[in-house]
Design an enzyme around this catalytic site. Sequence first.
Site, short mmCIF file in Angstrom:
data_model
loop_
_atom_site.label_atom_id
_atom_site.label_comp_id
_atom_site.label_asym_id
_atom_site.label_seq_id
_atom_site.Cartn_x
_atom_site.Cartn_y
_atom_site.Cartn_z
N ASP A 26 0.83 -1.20 0.00
CA ASP A 26 0.00 0.00 0.00
C ASP A 26 0.87 1.25 0.00
O ASP A 26 2.10 1.17 -0.02
CB ASP A 26 -0.94 -0.04 1.21
CG ASP A 26 -2.37 0.32 0.85
OD1 ASP A 26 -2.56 1.15 -0.06
OD2 ASP A 26 -3.30 -0.19 1.50
N ASP A 73 -10.58 2.40 -3.39
CA ASP A 73 -11.18 1.20 -2.84
C ASP A 73 -12.63 1.01 -3.27
O ASP A 73 -13.40 1.97 -3.37
CB ASP A 73 -11.15 1.23 -1.31
CG ASP A 73 -9.74 1.11 -0.76
OD1 ASP A 73 -8.80 1.01 -1.57
OD2 ASP A 73 -9.59 1.12 0.46
#
Length: 402
Positions: free
Chosen positions: A173, A222
């Site tokens: 990430d 997301d």
Amino acid sequence: MERSMDVCVVVAVLMLCSMMVSTASSMSMPEAENSSEELRGNLLANGLGLTPQMGWNSWNHFNCKVDEKVIKETADALVSTGLAKLGYIYVNIDDCWAEMHRDAKGNLLPKNSTFPSGIKALADYVHSKGLKLGIYSDAGQFTCSKTMPGSLGHEEQDAKTFASWGIDYLKYDNCYNDGTKPTVRALTKAGRPIFFSLCEWGDLHPALWGFKVGNSWRTTNDISDNWNSMLSIIDLNEVYADLARPGGWNDPDMLEVGNGGMKNNEYIAHFSLWAISKAPLLLGCDVRNLTKETFNIISNQEVIAVNQDSLGIQAKKVRMEGNSEIWAGPLSGNRVALVLLNRATVPHSITGNWDDIGIPENSVIEARDVWEHKTLETRFVGNLTANVEPHSCKMFVLKPIA
């Protein structure tokens, strides 16, 4: 997962050396000055990501409430349900698995309250089931949950740690990074072949450069478990269709099928669009407690076969007419995958024309309905028309017979 507002938009790239060695080997790794092209060649030579990855990830359903019991039981369920045999082989731990502090030598520490046996023992368990274990890290000071350290400043150390634990997959990430260039914050010298999943949410168009350094790259922010989020994400992902190919895939985030936010017909459309788009098929539900409807979607071998087709070409949205869309892409064996998508709240008749789909105009086509599991009796010339219910799709594999 949710990102804090101060996240930098600079991407974090993980360049993993994929020389096949055991974690105990003393064989030297390629030096840091090796080019990304050489590393990329090593990745491909080891066969990583030749088709989109399939498996499960903990985040969409469990968020931070994940522990070794959940991981073990998920591995068991993938095997007992037969999903593992269909290709769902990665069991991926997302954020929140480590202690907030490192040990005296700077090594990451699995959280004692949730992973008391350690990650190495968990990897051994998952491997004993014939599956692969994935883990999560971040290119910044902290991970996105801010409950554990990121790998910034510990890149090589963490890569070696993951290798020593037997990790097969890394989701990397980009929260709380320091804004330095991607290659400066690269993890190198992992010491075992690890599938690398870049996750910088499409900020710097990773599809344009990700193929040189990773096996997949997030093209979007997301996903949320609702119809509008799912569609907006697959729309963004489609922009980069030409840049996906065996060894490197566009990633519109993990599947929400089975988490309860959409209706069954919407989940079928979700799974169909991810499959035809050659997106990773990473389950995000609790596979220990699958409904029959959810299992029937995620275990559809004909749809999975479209996703895993050896040609590895991502489908495109070839025509839009209001809320009616035609998605199509070539498959091996001179076949074509076709999705007729109805985004509207009322039924629509949708036509896929050969000249849009890329089929010679006078071709006679046999159509296989992959959700009904039947070959249609009609032979089609020039186009195929189907009635599609609201928030639904029809999916076909088209094969020329004349």
